[in-house]
Design an enzyme around this catalytic site. Structure first.
Site, PDB file in Angstrom:
ATOM      1  CG  HIS A   1     -52.348 -59.419   9.910  1.00  0.00           C
ATOM      2  ND1 HIS A   1     -51.303 -60.009   9.987  1.00  0.00           N
ATOM      3  CD2 HIS A   1     -53.315 -59.633   9.036  1.00  0.00           C
ATOM      4  CE1 HIS A   1     -50.859 -59.854   8.635  1.00  0.00           C
ATOM      5  NE2 HIS A   1     -52.118 -60.095   8.148  1.00  0.00           N
TER       6      HIS A   1
ATOM      7  CG  ASP B   1     -50.137 -53.418   3.482  1.00  0.00           C
ATOM      8  OD1 ASP B   1     -51.267 -52.594   4.896  1.00  0.00           O
ATOM      9  OD2 ASP B   1     -50.148 -54.566   3.721  1.00  0.00           O
TER      10      ASP B   1
ATOM     11  CE  LYS C   1     -51.839 -55.770   7.539  1.00  0.00           C
ATOM     12  NZ  LYS C   1     -50.757 -56.037   6.312  1.00  0.00           N
TER      13      LYS C   1
ATOM     14  CE1 TYR D   1     -48.281 -60.020   6.034  1.00  0.00           C
ATOM     15  CE2 TYR D   1     -48.035 -57.894   4.351  1.00  0.00           C
ATOM     16  CZ  TYR D   1     -48.808 -58.655   4.851  1.00  0.00           C
ATOM     17  OH  TYR D   1     -50.425 -58.303   4.488  1.00  0.00           O
TER      18      TYR D   1
HETATM   19  N1  LIG Z   1     -54.171 -58.357   5.787  1.00  0.00           N
HETATM   20  C1  LIG Z   1     -54.343 -59.949   5.202  1.00  0.00           C
HETATM   21  O1  LIG Z   1     -54.506 -60.503   5.605  1.00  0.00           O
HETATM   22  C2  LIG Z   1     -53.315 -60.253   3.506  1.00  0.00           C
HETATM   23  C3  LIG Z   1     -54.066 -60.192   3.032  1.00  0.00           C
HETATM   24  C4  LIG Z   1     -53.095 -61.173   2.300  1.00  0.00           C
HETATM   25  C5  LIG Z   1     -52.484 -60.239   1.485  1.00  0.00           C
HETATM   26  N2  LIG Z   1     -52.515 -58.803   2.345  1.00  0.00           N
HETATM   27  C6  LIG Z   1     -51.729 -57.950   1.928  1.00  0.00           C
HETATM   28  O2  LIG Z   1     -52.533 -57.408   0.108  1.00  0.00           O
HETATM   29  C7  LIG Z   1     -51.131 -57.631  -0.559  1.00  0.00           C
HETATM   30  C8  LIG Z   1     -51.108 -57.520  -1.846  1.00  0.00           C
HETATM   31  O3  LIG Z   1     -51.919 -59.567  -1.998  1.00  0.00           O
HETATM   32  P1  LIG Z   1     -51.418 -61.147  -1.968  1.00  0.00           P
HETATM   33  O4  LIG Z   1     -49.976 -60.149  -2.441  1.00  0.00           O
HETATM   34  O5  LIG Z   1     -51.980 -61.783  -1.437  1.00  0.00           O
HETATM   35  O6  LIG Z   1     -51.460 -60.284  -3.867  1.00  0.00           O
HETATM   36  P2  LIG Z   1     -51.910 -60.023  -5.140  1.00  0.00           P
HETATM   37  O7  LIG Z   1     -51.241 -58.263  -4.908  1.00  0.00           O
HETATM   38  O8  LIG Z   1     -53.287 -60.080  -5.423  1.00  0.00           O
HETATM   39  O9  LIG Z   1     -51.140 -60.662  -6.274  1.00  0.00           O
HETATM   40  C9  LIG Z   1     -49.959 -60.735  -6.045  1.00  0.00           C
HETATM   41  C10 LIG Z   1     -49.102 -62.306  -7.330  1.00  0.00           C
HETATM   42  O10 LIG Z   1     -49.250 -61.275  -8.458  1.00  0.00           O
HETATM   43  C11 LIG Z   1     -48.544 -60.931  -9.166  1.00  0.00           C
HETATM   44  N3  LIG Z   1     -48.135 -59.569  -9.983  1.00  0.00           N
HETATM   45  C12 LIG Z   1     -48.030 -59.060  -9.465  1.00  0.00           C
HETATM   46  N4  LIG Z   1     -48.781 -57.786 -10.347  1.00  0.00           N
HETATM   47  C13 LIG Z   1     -48.768 -58.193 -11.917  1.00  0.00           C
HETATM   48  C14 LIG Z   1     -48.746 -58.374 -13.054  1.00  0.00           C
HETATM   49  N5  LIG Z   1     -48.775 -57.184 -12.839  1.00  0.00           N
HETATM   50  N6  LIG Z   1     -49.640 -58.747 -13.722  1.00  0.00           N
HETATM   51  C15 LIG Z   1     -48.967 -60.321 -13.176  1.00  0.00           C
HETATM   52  N7  LIG Z   1     -48.914 -60.869 -12.636  1.00  0.00           N
HETATM   53  C16 LIG Z   1     -48.790 -59.646 -10.926  1.00  0.00           C
HETATM   54  C17 LIG Z   1     -46.543 -61.180  -8.289  1.00  0.00           C
HETATM   55  O11 LIG Z   1     -45.939 -61.790  -8.557  1.00  0.00           O
HETATM   56  P3  LIG Z   1     -44.343 -61.058  -8.228  1.00  0.00           P
HETATM   57  O12 LIG Z   1     -44.372 -61.150  -7.556  1.00  0.00           O
HETATM   58  O13 LIG Z   1     -43.853 -62.300  -9.649  1.00  0.00           O
HETATM   59  O14 LIG Z   1     -44.590 -59.846  -9.371  1.00  0.00           O
HETATM   60  C18 LIG Z   1     -47.592 -62.285  -7.384  1.00  0.00           C
HETATM   61  O15 LIG Z   1     -47.884 -63.836  -7.655  1.00  0.00           O
HETATM   62  C19 LIG Z   1     -50.169 -58.499   0.514  1.00  0.00           C
HETATM   63  O16 LIG Z   1     -48.850 -57.944  -0.162  1.00  0.00           O
HETATM   64  C20 LIG Z   1     -50.335 -58.001   1.265  1.00  0.00           C
HETATM   65  O17 LIG Z   1     -50.098 -56.238   1.718  1.00  0.00           O
HETATM   66  C21 LIG Z   1     -53.008 -58.379   3.565  1.00  0.00           C
END
Ligand SMILES: NC(=O)c1ccc[n+]([C@@H]2O[C@H](COP(=O)([O-])OP(=O)(O)OC[C@H]3O[C@@H](n4cnc5c(N)ncnc54)[C@H](OP(=O)(O)O)[C@@H]3O)[C@@H](O)[C@H]2O)c1
Length: 275
Positions: A112, A49, A79, A54
């Site tokens: 998005h 994704d 997106k 990004y």
């Molecule tokens: N459509 C939208 O508006 C929107 C908005 C936000 C996000 N998204 C999508 O959703 C995806 C995920 O959301 P997000 O990046 O906001 O947050 P998330 O996946 O909830 O959290 C990511 C954070 O958690 C850490 N992490 C990952 N796996 C872990 C584990 N097993 N144990 C401990 N910590 C862990 C990562 O650090 P490290 O990388 O250092 O491991 C990073 O700091 C995004 O990458 C994007 O593709 C979409």
């Protein structure tokens, strides 16, 4: 046994979507993104994704093209960013995304954010892109009930997915119910609460009982609610951990405890504030 590579949900477009995808928001462009995608493919992920905003579409595309997994087995999402909304700008933005990815098609193209005054025209562009076969499925992101009701009143095509922030701490039950009624699959973004609730006592207690990590408990909760889960990590060990969700299950007691954690936790931007 079904696992990460073959656990999919049916979309209204006829395509199937792998239920866990690697998120790459805030994964730096260049080697970091290419290595994260490669680690995910190694771990069995078949879904990535990304988004125009990004800044790493080119690296996602390179990793997909250079990886050992056939394109047909992969599911790539990007997106449309806010500045590109509107009918003609959206079509141009899609062309540019596809060129950066270096692919012939994307599996899913999303609006998005529900930009007021523009989103219906953007949707018309996505319908056209889908009709041309260059996005196998189309959908939206950050659309809550008012945005969806407006769209469903005007659209020729029902979105295949709605990607929203969703965790036990932010359950968006009204949006999920509306999407269920219309056959729209929900993708959960920031499914790890961006790290903010991984050690919550209830999560930690369930994790101890099933012998898994807090991250795996949050992701498995979404899998059992038939959500698509999009965890982000740049670290291969965590990428593998976040995909290891199909060799254990949460029992009714654990699901009920997690279902009880709603607190309206928004870690990013809140689309409820978008008219
Ligand atoms: N459509 C939208 O508006 C929107 C908005 C936000 C996000 N998204 C999508 O959703 C995806 C995920 O959301 P997000 O990046 O906001 O947050 P998330 O996946 O909830 O959290 C990511 C954070 O958690 C850490 N992490 C990952 N796996 C872990 C584990 N097993 N144990 C401990 N910590 C862990 C990562 O650090 P490290 O990388 O250092 O491991 C990073 O700091 C995004 O990458 C994007 O593709 C979409």
């Amino acid at each position: 046994m079904s696992g990460l590579a073959d656990t999919t949900l049916q979309l209204n477009s006829g395509a199937r979507i792998p239920q866990v995808g690697l998120g790459v928001w805030q994964t730096p462009s260049g080697a970091a993104t290419r290595q994260a995608v490669a680690a995910a493919l190694d771990a069995g992920y078949r879904h990535v994704d990304t988004a125009r905003i990004y800044g790493n579409e080119a690296d996602v595309g390179a990793a997909v093209r250079e990886g050992a997994v056939a394109r047909a087995e992969l599911f790539v999402t990007t997106k449309l960013w806010n500045a590109d909304q509107g009918y003609d700008p959206a079509r141009r933005a899609f062309d540019a995304s596809l060129a950066r990815l270096g692919l012939d098609y994307v599996d899913l193209y999303l609006i998005h954010w529900p930009v007021a005054g523009k989103r219906l025209e953007s949707w018309r562009a996505l319908e056209r892109i889908h009709a041309d076969g260059r996005a196998r499925s189309i959908g939206v992101s950050n659309f809550l009930v008012p945005h969806l009701e407006e769209l469903l009143g005007a659209a020729k095509q029902v979105p295949a997915v709605n990607q929203i922030e969703l965790t036990p701490f932010l359950q968006r039950r009204d949006t999920r119910a509306l999407c269920d009624r219309h056959g729209i699959v929900i993708e959960a973004y920031s499914p790890l609460t961006r790290g903010q609730r991984l050690n919550h006592p209830v999560v930690a207690d369930v994790a101890r009982r099933v012998g898994r990590s807090g991250a795996q408990v949050l992701l498995r909760w979404g899998v059992q609610h038939r959500l698509v889960e999009l965890p982000k990590s740049t670290r291969p060990a965590r990428i593998a951990e976040n995909g290891a969700l199909f060799d254990f299950a949460l029992d009714d007691r654990a699901m009920n405890e997690l279902d009880g954690l709603e607190e309206g936790l928004v870690t990013g931007w809140d689309p409820a504030e978008q008219a």
